[in-house]
Write an enzyme that holds these catalytic residues in place. Structure first.
Site, PDB file in Angstrom:
ATOM      1  NE  ARG A 182      28.689  29.991  76.887  1.00 41.98           N
ATOM      2  CZ  ARG A 182      28.573  30.877  76.831  1.00 41.98           C
ATOM      3  NH1 ARG A 182      28.426  31.562  75.374  1.00 41.98           N
ATOM      4  NH2 ARG A 182      29.081  32.223  76.734  1.00 41.98           N
ATOM      5  CD  GLU A 195      26.569  38.090  76.601  1.00 44.16           C
ATOM      6  OE1 GLU A 195      27.016  39.542  75.557  1.00 44.16           O
ATOM      7  OE2 GLU A 195      27.717  37.611  76.157  1.00 44.16           O
ATOM      8  NE  ARG A 206      33.052  32.365  85.267  1.00 44.28           N
ATOM      9  CZ  ARG A 206      33.094  32.477  84.066  1.00 44.28           C
ATOM     10  NH1 ARG A 206      34.100  31.834  82.893  1.00 44.28           N
ATOM     11  NH2 ARG A 206      32.015  33.090  83.292  1.00 44.28           N
TER      12      ARG A 206
HETATM   13  C1  MV4 Z   1      29.429  46.107  73.263  1.00 44.66           C
HETATM   14  C2  MV4 Z   1      30.514  47.703  74.754  1.00 44.66           C
HETATM   15  C3  MV4 Z   1      30.018  48.161  73.973  1.00 44.66           C
HETATM   16  N1  MV4 Z   1      29.216  48.782  73.501  1.00 44.66           N
HETATM   17  N2  MV4 Z   1      29.064  46.751  72.526  1.00 44.66           N
HETATM   18  C4  MV4 Z   1      32.121  42.534  74.928  1.00 44.66           C
HETATM   19  C5  MV4 Z   1      31.475  41.026  74.329  1.00 44.66           C
HETATM   20  C6  MV4 Z   1      30.396  40.788  73.316  1.00 44.66           C
HETATM   21  N3  MV4 Z   1      29.139  40.297  73.755  1.00 44.66           N
HETATM   22  C7  MV4 Z   1      30.249  42.318  73.317  1.00 44.66           C
HETATM   23  N4  MV4 Z   1      31.130  42.855  74.022  1.00 44.66           N
HETATM   24  C8  MV4 Z   1      30.737  45.023  74.447  1.00 44.66           C
HETATM   25  N5  MV4 Z   1      29.879  45.427  73.112  1.00 44.66           N
HETATM   26  C9  MV4 Z   1      29.145  48.654  72.405  1.00 44.66           C
HETATM   27  N6  MV4 Z   1      28.412  48.684  71.201  1.00 44.66           N
HETATM   28  C10 MV4 Z   1      31.119  46.517  75.493  1.00 44.66           C
HETATM   29  C11 MV4 Z   1      31.196  45.536  76.076  1.00 44.66           C
HETATM   30  C12 MV4 Z   1      32.137  44.834  76.587  1.00 44.66           C
HETATM   31  C13 MV4 Z   1      33.703  45.062  76.822  1.00 44.66           C
HETATM   32  C14 MV4 Z   1      33.598  45.496  76.196  1.00 44.66           C
HETATM   33  C15 MV4 Z   1      35.385  45.499  75.893  1.00 44.66           C
HETATM   34  C16 MV4 Z   1      35.891  45.284  77.440  1.00 44.66           C
HETATM   35  C17 MV4 Z   1      34.962  44.451  78.063  1.00 44.66           C
HETATM   36  C18 MV4 Z   1      33.522  44.752  77.705  1.00 44.66           C
HETATM   37  C19 MV4 Z   1      33.221  43.420  78.893  1.00 44.66           C
HETATM   38  C20 MV4 Z   1      31.775  43.378  78.500  1.00 44.66           C
HETATM   39  C21 MV4 Z   1      31.194  44.316  77.455  1.00 44.66           C
END
Ligand code: MV4
Length: 455
Positions: free
Chosen positions: A292, A275, A338
Site C-alpha cells: 500500500r 521492510e 504523527r
Molecule cells: C522481528 C523483530 C525481530 N526479530 N522479527 C514488527 C512488525 C513486523 N513487521 C515484524 N516486526 C518485527 N519482527 C525478528 N525475527 C522485530 C520486529 C519489530 C518489533 C518487535 C517488537 C516490538 C517492536 C517492534 C518494532 C519493529 C519491529
C-alpha cells in the site's frame, strides 16, 4: 486512461489523494460513513457517496457498497489509501472482476505478499537476505518447538497472515515457548481466522528501515531510498525520517538493490515498501512487504521530489515510470511526526471530541497533511491520527530544530493530543544523536516514568 477515481478511504490520506487527482485533471469521488457527513474529505471531492453506518465494518470495509458506489458514479479506478481495504486481495480481485482499476499491485501479488510465510519463501528463493527461521508454516506447537530449538532462542512467533506486529510473540527459552506459541496462535485465529504460524530467530534491538519502491507494468523497478521508522510504540509509528541517520551511501545502495530484487521477485507493480531489520553490524534482513501507500510516504516525497500518489496513478494507468534509478537523488532531510488525539499521560488512550479552535504552523519546509478544521469532530470510530506534520531542511539537525519550532506553534483545542510529548522528544539528547533502535520508545517511557514526567 483514468478519468475518475473513487477514494475508498477517509481523513488526511483521502485528501492527499484528492489533491493529486485535481492536479492531474482527474475527477474524484469520496465515500463517507454516517459519522463522516461533515468530514473534510467528503466536502473536498467532486462527488461524495454515503456508504453506510459509522462502524468501519459497515462502511469503509464494506466491499459491496464501495464497488457499487464506484459503478454508480462511473469511476474507472479505486484508490484504497492505507488501512481499511488497502491490503485486502479479495477487494482487489472484486475490482478486477468489475473492470475497475485497483490502484496498487494485482490481487494475486497482494495475496502472495499478504501471506508472510509465502513472502519469506519468495525472498529466500530470490536470494534476498531473510532472518533464519522456518521454511514452512506450522500449526502444531510440539512441531514448532522442535523447529524453534533448531533455529536457536530467542525466537519470534509470527502469524502467517499477520504483519505490523499482530499475532506476534517472543519466546526467550524453550520453557516458555509453548505458552507464547499458543497465545500468538489464538490471537491470529481471532484476528485473521487463521492459525498458521512461522518462526524466526529474534533479532534484538535492530533498526526498522523500510525502502520505498516503484514498479511499472514494463519491468521497471526503482527504489526511492529508505525511511527510518524505529521510533514506535506498540507497533504504532510515531516519528519517521528520511534518510536514516545510520545509513551511508554504500549501505543504501546495497539495501536498495535488495529491495528492488525483492520487488522483482514478487512480480510487483505500483508503489510498495520493503521492510528490513538492520543490525548495528550492517546486517539487514527482509521482514515483509507492504503493498500500500504508507502513512509516512511524505518524508520520501520530500527528499526525492517524487509525488508518490501521482506515480501510483500513472503506473495504474499503464504509463511508464517518470524516473529511472539515476534520476532519483536524495537531498536534505525530512521528518514526520504523527499528531494523534490521544493522552500520553494515560497510556496514549484515544481522546476523540470536537476541535473547538486550532492554529497550524506553516513557512518554509513545513507540510501539514490533515483533515481537521476548527469545529470538526474527531470520531471515536476510527484511528486517532488527526494530522501529520512533516518538515524538510538541509540536514537532520536543522530538520529537528524546524520540527521543534513547528510543534511549538501548533494549537489544537478541545481534544488532548500528543503534541507536547513529541515536542519533548525533539529536545532529547539521545534523539538528536540519532542511531535509534526499535526499543527506543520503551527506554524513553521507562525514563519518563522514573522522572515522573508524563506518567
Ligand atoms: C522481528 C523483530 C525481530 N526479530 N522479527 C514488527 C512488525 C513486523 N513487521 C515484524 N516486526 C518485527 N519482527 C525478528 N525475527 C522485530 C520486529 C519489530 C518489533 C518487535 C517488537 C516490538 C517492536 C517492534 C518494532 C519493529 C519491529
Amino acid at each position: 486512461m483514468i478519468r475518475k477515481i473513487l477514494i475508498a478511504n477517509r481523513g488526511e490520506i483521502a485528501i492527499r489523494i484528492i489533491r493529486a487527482c485535481r492536479e492531474m485533471g482527474i475527477e474524484t469521488v469520496a465515500v463517507y460513513s454516517e459519522a463522516d457527513r461533515d468530514a473534510l474529505h467528503a466536502q473536498l471531492a467532486d462527488e461524495a457517496v454515503c456508504i453506510g453506518p459509522a462502524t468501519a465494518k459497515d462502511s469503509y470495509l464494506n466491499m459491496e457498497q464501495i464497488i457499487s458506489a464506484t459503478i454508480l458514479t462511473g469511476a474507472d479506478a479505486v484508490h484504497p489509501g492505507y488501512g481499511f481495504l488497502s491490503e485486502n486481495s479479495r477487494f482487489a480481485e472484486h475490482c478486477e472482476a468489475c473492470n475497475i482499476t485497483f490502484i496498487g499491485p494485482d490481487s494475486k501479488t497482494m495475496a502472495k505478499l499478504g501471506n508472510k510465510a509465502m513472502a519469506r519463501k519468495t525472498m529466500v528463493e530470490a536470494g534476498v537476505p531473510v532472518i533464519p527461521g522456518s521454511d514452512e508454516s506450522i500449526t502444531d506447537s510440539k512441531q514448532a518447538l522442535a523447529v524453534a530449538k533448531e533455529i536457536g532462542f530467542p525466537v519470534i512467533i509470527k502469524a502467517v497472515l499477520g504483519g505490523g506486529g499482530k499475532g506476534m510473540r517472543v519466546a526467550h527459552f524453550a520453557e516458555e515457548f509453548e505458552k507464547e506459541f499458543l497465545t500468538a496462535q489464538k490471537e491470529s485465529s481471532q484476528a485473521f481466522g487463521d492459525n498458521h504460524m512461522y518462526l524466526e530467530h529474534y533479532v534484538e534491538n535492530p533498526h526498522h528501515i523500510e525502502f520505498q519502491i516503484l514498479a511499472d507494468h514494463y519491468g521497471n523497478v526503482i527504489h526511492l531510498g529508505e525511511r527510518d521508522c524505529s521510533i514506535q510504540r506498540n507497533h504504532q509509528k510515531m516519528i519517521e525520517e528520511s534518510p536514516s541517520s545510520i545509513i551511508d551511501d554504500k549501505l543504501r545502495k546495497k539495501m536498495g538493490k535488495a529491495a528492488v530484487k525483492a520487488a522483482k521477485a514478487a512480480g510487483y507493480t505500483n508503489a510498495g515498501t520493503i521492510e528490513f531489520l538492520l543490525e548495528d553490524n550492517e546486517n539487514f534482513y527482509f521482514m515483509e512487504m507492504n503493498t500500500r501507500i504508507q502513512v509516512e510516504h511524505p518524508v520520501t516525497e520530500w527528499v526525492t521530489g517524487v509525488d508518490l500518489i501521482k506515480e501510483q496513478i500513472r503506473i495504474a494507468s499503464g504509463r511508464h515510470l517518470s524516473y529511472t534509478q539515476n534520476d532519483v537523488q536524495m537531498t536534505g532531510h525530512a521528518i514526520e511526526c504523527r499528531i494523534n488525539a490521544e493522552d500520553p499521560k494515560h497510556n496514549f488512550h484515544p481522546c476523540p471530541g470536537k476541535i473547538t479552535d486550532m492554529y497550524l504552523p506553516g513557512g518554509k519546509g513545513i507540510r501539514l497533511d490533515s483533515a481537521i478544521y476548527s469545529g470538526c469532530t474527531v470520531s471515536p470510530y476510527y484511528d486517532s491520527m488527526i494530522a501529520k506534520l512533516i518538515v524538510f531542511a538541509k540536514n537532520r539537525k536543522e530538520a529537528i530544530a524546524k520540527m521543534h519550532s513547528a510543534l511549538g506553534e501548533v494549537i489544537i483545542e478541545g481534544v488532548t493530543t500528543n503534541i507536547d510529548f513529541l515536542y519533548d522528544i525533539m529536545e532529547r539528547d539521545d534523539y538528536q544523536e540519532g542511531d535509534i533502535t526499535i526499543s527506543y520508545m520503551d527506554q524513553v517511557m521507562k525514563e519518563m516514568q522514573e522522572e515522573r514526567k508524563w506518567i
